[in-house]
Design a protein around this motif. Sequence first.
Motif, PDB file in Angstrom:
ATOM      1  N   HIS A 238      42.506  48.843  38.179  1.00 30.29           N
ATOM      2  CA  HIS A 238      43.716  48.154  38.188  1.00 30.29           C
ATOM      3  C   HIS A 238      44.670  49.120  37.644  1.00 30.29           C
ATOM      4  O   HIS A 238      44.383  49.702  36.400  1.00 30.29           O
ATOM      5  CB  HIS A 238      43.663  46.780  37.553  1.00 30.29           C
TER       6      HIS A 238
ATOM      7  N   SER B 213      38.595  45.230  35.937  1.00 22.08           N
ATOM      8  CA  SER B 213      38.678  43.803  35.898  1.00 22.08           C
ATOM      9  C   SER B 213      38.315  43.256  34.726  1.00 22.08           C
ATOM     10  O   SER B 213      38.790  42.165  34.097  1.00 22.08           O
ATOM     11  CB  SER B 213      38.022  43.256  37.026  1.00 22.08           C
TER      12      SER B 213
ATOM     13  N   LEU C 150      42.319  39.188  29.704  1.00 25.25           N
ATOM     14  CA  LEU C 150      42.151  40.223  30.440  1.00 25.25           C
ATOM     15  C   LEU C 150      43.198  41.605  30.435  1.00 25.25           C
ATOM     16  O   LEU C 150      44.128  41.034  30.494  1.00 25.25           O
ATOM     17  CB  LEU C 150      41.780  39.950  32.025  1.00 25.25           C
TER      18      LEU C 150
ATOM     19  N   VAL D 231      44.102  43.290  32.799  1.00 26.91           N
ATOM     20  CA  VAL D 231      44.926  43.178  34.126  1.00 26.91           C
ATOM     21  C   VAL D 231      46.122  42.125  33.978  1.00 26.91           C
ATOM     22  O   VAL D 231      47.187  42.108  34.338  1.00 26.91           O
ATOM     23  CB  VAL D 231      44.303  43.118  35.309  1.00 26.91           C
ATOM     24  N   GLU D 232      45.721  41.155  32.997  1.00 31.07           N
ATOM     25  CA  GLU D 232      46.710  40.113  32.895  1.00 31.07           C
ATOM     26  C   GLU D 232      47.902  40.472  32.298  1.00 31.07           C
ATOM     27  O   GLU D 232      48.923  39.709  32.108  1.00 31.07           O
ATOM     28  CB  GLU D 232      46.331  38.744  31.975  1.00 31.07           C
TER      29      GLU D 232
END
Lengths: 769, 286, 158, 81
Positions: C4, C21, C65, C67-68
């Motif tokens: 990501h 992820s 995470l 990616v959050e």
Amino acid sequence: MQERVKKDPEREFRVVGTRPIRPDGADKVTGRAKFGADFKMAGQLVGKVLRSPHAHARIKGIDVSKAAVLPGVKAIVTRDDFKDQGSEFVPAGEMLVNYRDVVRNVLAREKALFEGHPIAAVAATSEKIAREALRLIKVDYEVLPHVLDAVEAMKPDAPVLHEDMITAGVTPPPTKASNVAKRIEFVMGDIQKGFKDADVIVEREFNTKPVHQGYIEPHAVVASVSEDGSAEVWVTTQGHWIVRAHCARLLGWDISKIRVTASEIGGGFGGKTVVYLEPLALALSKKARKPVKMVMNREEVFRASGPTSGANIWVKIGAKKDGRIVAGEAILKYQAGAFQGSPVQPGCMCAFAPYDLENVKVVGYDVVTNRPKVAAYRAPGGPISEYAVESVVDEIAEQLGLDPIEMRLKNAAKEGTKAAYGPKFGPIGLVEGLEAAKGSPHWNAPLGKNQGRGIAAGFWFNIGGETTVSLQLNEDGTLSLMAGTPDVGGLRASLSMMAAEELGVDVAKVRPIIADTSSLGYNFLTGGSRSTFSSGMATVEAARAMIKEACVRASKLWEIPLDAVTWEDGKVRPAGDNAGKHEAMDLGDIAKIAGKTGGPIVGYSAITAHGAAPSFGVHIADAEVDPETGKTTITRYTVIQDAGKAVHPAYVEGQFQGGAAQGIGWALNEEYIYDDNGRLENPGFLDYRMPVASDLPMIDTIIVEVPNPRHPYGVRGVGETPIVPPMAAIAAAVKRASGVRFFELPMSPPKILAGMKAVKANGGAKATT
Amino acid sequence: MRYEAPDTIDAAVKLLAGEAGLARVLAGGTDLLVQMRSDVVSPDLVVDIKKISELRQVKEEAGGFRVGAAVTGAELKEHAKLPKAWPGLVEAANLIGSTQVQGRATMGGNLCNGSPAADSVPGLIAAGATATLVGPNGRRDLKVEDIMLAPRKLALTKGEIVASFLLPARPARSSDAYLRFIPRTEMDIAVVGCGVSLTLDPSGTCTAARVSLGAVAARPLLVEDAAKAIIGTKLNHAALAKLEAAARAACKPIDDKRGTVEFRIDVAGVLARRAALIAQERARKA
Amino acid sequence: MAKHHVSATVNGDAVEFLCESEQTLLDCLRDELDLTGAKEGCSSGDCGACSVMVDGRLVCSCLVLGVEASGKSIETIEGLSDGEKLHPLQQKFLEHAALQCGICTPGFLVASKALLEKHPNPTETEIRYWLAGNLCRCTGYDKIIRAVIDAAAEMRGA
Amino acid sequence: MAHVVLIGNLRQYTGGVTELDIAAASVRQLFARLTEKFPELGPHLEDGLAVAIDGQIYQDALLEPIPENSEVHILPQIAGG
């Protein structure tokens, strides 16, 4: 509340005894300080350990073939990569180490001896690949019956961990192997006669659970072996010279080839005095020809490092009606974990140490069990035996209707007392501590409903040992101080203060560092409450060597005899009638002329520090017990302890408070919980319940200062003693709050509630476990 | 592992229903990430539902409140009206973990994690909350006590998400309380948890009550006998004794690392009484 | 599975990083952005050593995470001081000797700052409960609590 | 002469003797005399033991002088955490 009690009129100090900001502080409050896992090398691989899922199993085979061909896997090591070591106790530093056991603790050989025992290690290009590789290693186990408890392990039909282990210390030696590594015995006087003279005798059995040091920073290392075979190691440890020695021995390398740098250390409390990952990282790095980084996760820390022993203790004490103790006897059975070497010996020696006794007998057993090998934990062995003895002393005081402080004052060890472990004490501060407790606001404060107050004393020997310090006078008159005992909680502050004190400079002019193993002479580890004592002693000696050299330079420059030069108030001055008139020179002036008058000036001290003196502590605890749930809350707490001389009082108080907090955890909630298969059920901070901020009250301190005559500033070690008294003090407080005396740790709510119910059912008064 | 963060509930349901491998919903993540880290679960798909606005809101509805399943404990506490209306439930949600965890953990996640010791679930059950589920076959409502069946086992079908909880409208002089027992003061999993919600009439007599227990059976319990013990009383000594006995009788606990059977049963009674008294005190002022 | 691409703001600076992820925000801060001030003590949200702020909310970065973090504003210990000037909390921690080993210190400071922003005048009990998710094994908390009380007083005066 | 007391398990190497008088001017000399007298004790002396001279404990101090008429205890070494 912070207080100080001083015994003698003391030397007037200028820096020592003040509270400057620590030199390493700014980095630690801004996140810049580099701890074990914060170091990174270009091209580093990730190392991971495969661990045994069984508590006890023969390892019939290890197949790494599938893992070895997984793309990204660069090296794998197993037992075959480490040469076996013979069973022989050899000194490593000052510790006695059996490398037969060390090599097996690092990687299992014939058997896995505890759940979490390392079986193999992998280095790969990513953590994901390393974890996948671990899954591909096939281990053929023959699962064996296991044993976790010392008393169980001593039974004749218990599963035996080491088929060749014959109990030492028993004559004639047993012919059959057992789990008892050693029987030890300390006897003084005539115990039978002592008990005959007693008016009251109390005899009790206690049980304690293993507790972990609980440092917040997991073990971490980065190792890099270069093409010529020389190695760099960056590691979080209490003793980087010890890491170097163990790694060199296990790998068969020259010591000089390994350079170890100690990172900042995120807590150790004794648990970072042994090697776990370091030899694996080096072996992997050598195979992979790349740097390897290894970091334990929290589960691994709990399953495979530390803790200290759980134990079974029997204590019998006899006293006269006036409270005078006439005989003390104890039997201690300590779990060593998978390999021998529990702290039962110091446990035996500490048991009755606070008291002036004629008749003492202590017998100890070092017992192996299918648990991780115990590591040192703050005053190793002492908290367990002293908890039991102090609890019985409290019960006798209660039976005789004596104030528990008066009872202890009647028996307290003082200067000239023959310690229960043999030699006579020098000047010690137990009586001063007890008197301070008696006069403290805490001891004299009223108690609330369901509250009780307890008191207990504690002792630890403290040690010295091999120590090197180098002090360099820089060109501008500032100073660089190199020490070799890792700074676990303010050491650099104390050392720079002692250097500044001696040299008459501002403390900010002294910049201390912890040097690596190739940059400074040998240093034994930070442990045994030795670092401020030993490195402090070496710092003062190094400073004095520097002063001497400064005087030599001045005498040469001034062309007067050396004895016509004196050092006063931070300056070299001409002294006496023949000295003539010369401008006094401070270190800055000396620094300017150093190069032209013989070369750079370095003060150096390389010593085996002797003269460590014991520190006695007295703790007062208030506990409130919820009668309906058995939950105990510590509502007030005071630590009183002899520091000899508190160099930086804030960090001395911090040691007192931190030790007390750990002791509160040990007393109330911390324990290792295993399932029927010998697997640890609580390998995390959620269920291994260390005290959190809302569990504790402020912890008051009173620093007693009875100077240690063998240290230039009177310093005693202070770090370990504070964990000794809490368990007994809290047990006594719980007794008074709940009406029930408990003989088992931790005193967790289900036990307390069950105990209170049992007493109620019995119609009161009866003690219970 | 695939990570998706759709912004509609239908998209989330579609993703979850369509995943052939293991799919997990990510709300606060305070359980899921721990389980992933320790290899307890290794999902193939994680669907982050925090971008779905419906799940992130607290709205007044039918005189009560509709609370999105992905609203955090800290947000519940900061809501203008909720803490006053449902102090016990908000407390329960805020007992989950530390301040840090309260900033992330949600009641939806707490329920769907499927632990018998979840703190907010007895709170929701006592409150009489209804959960709205959204799945491939549309929406349906279930009482919270009917959702968790056994440890880690829920009445949800594949692809179904807990979208929100409806806290019913309540009469004057109503309030609730939640207490749990842990060995420390914070940072533990409940050894016993107890929620009590009740309504008093102007004379102080309890006219309605719901009592729930957590961590004393395979699933959080609604204990109707315990409620009956105090309904029609002013929570006098005899009523409280009956409440305690009923709470204890409902317990079917296990011995584990956190507590013994005997201890859990004992303490369930104690907490029921203490929680009822707190709820009563609050209701008098509500 | 492609990584990501995450764009976020960290301590006021726009940053971009790539992450898988599974990677946590803590992993991303430490390994991808070289911000090692947040520490990993447990990876289960039980020690608080990895505390950071995400969009003004105190969290354990081990439970988020990476990616959050996309589009979010992250504050870490590295952003606490104002250039050379230490934050009053940092200064008081030093003056009170509120750290021994220092591993838990970044987490305590970030959490304490979050507290004082919400409650400028907390009681001792409020401080203790707010900080219950930050474990310290060295100090017994006494000096930490005193430092926070003192910093709060100074910040209210300033 | 120094009065020497053997603490703990050491008597198993001395046929039960726990106290004796020995003329020795240093720890090294003391160890040599003790080894002559009790050959089984010898291997244990230099490693793992400490010496207390008039109450002051020394570890790894072969050269430490032993004053005339002092009391010497030989006991296990201490480490720490």
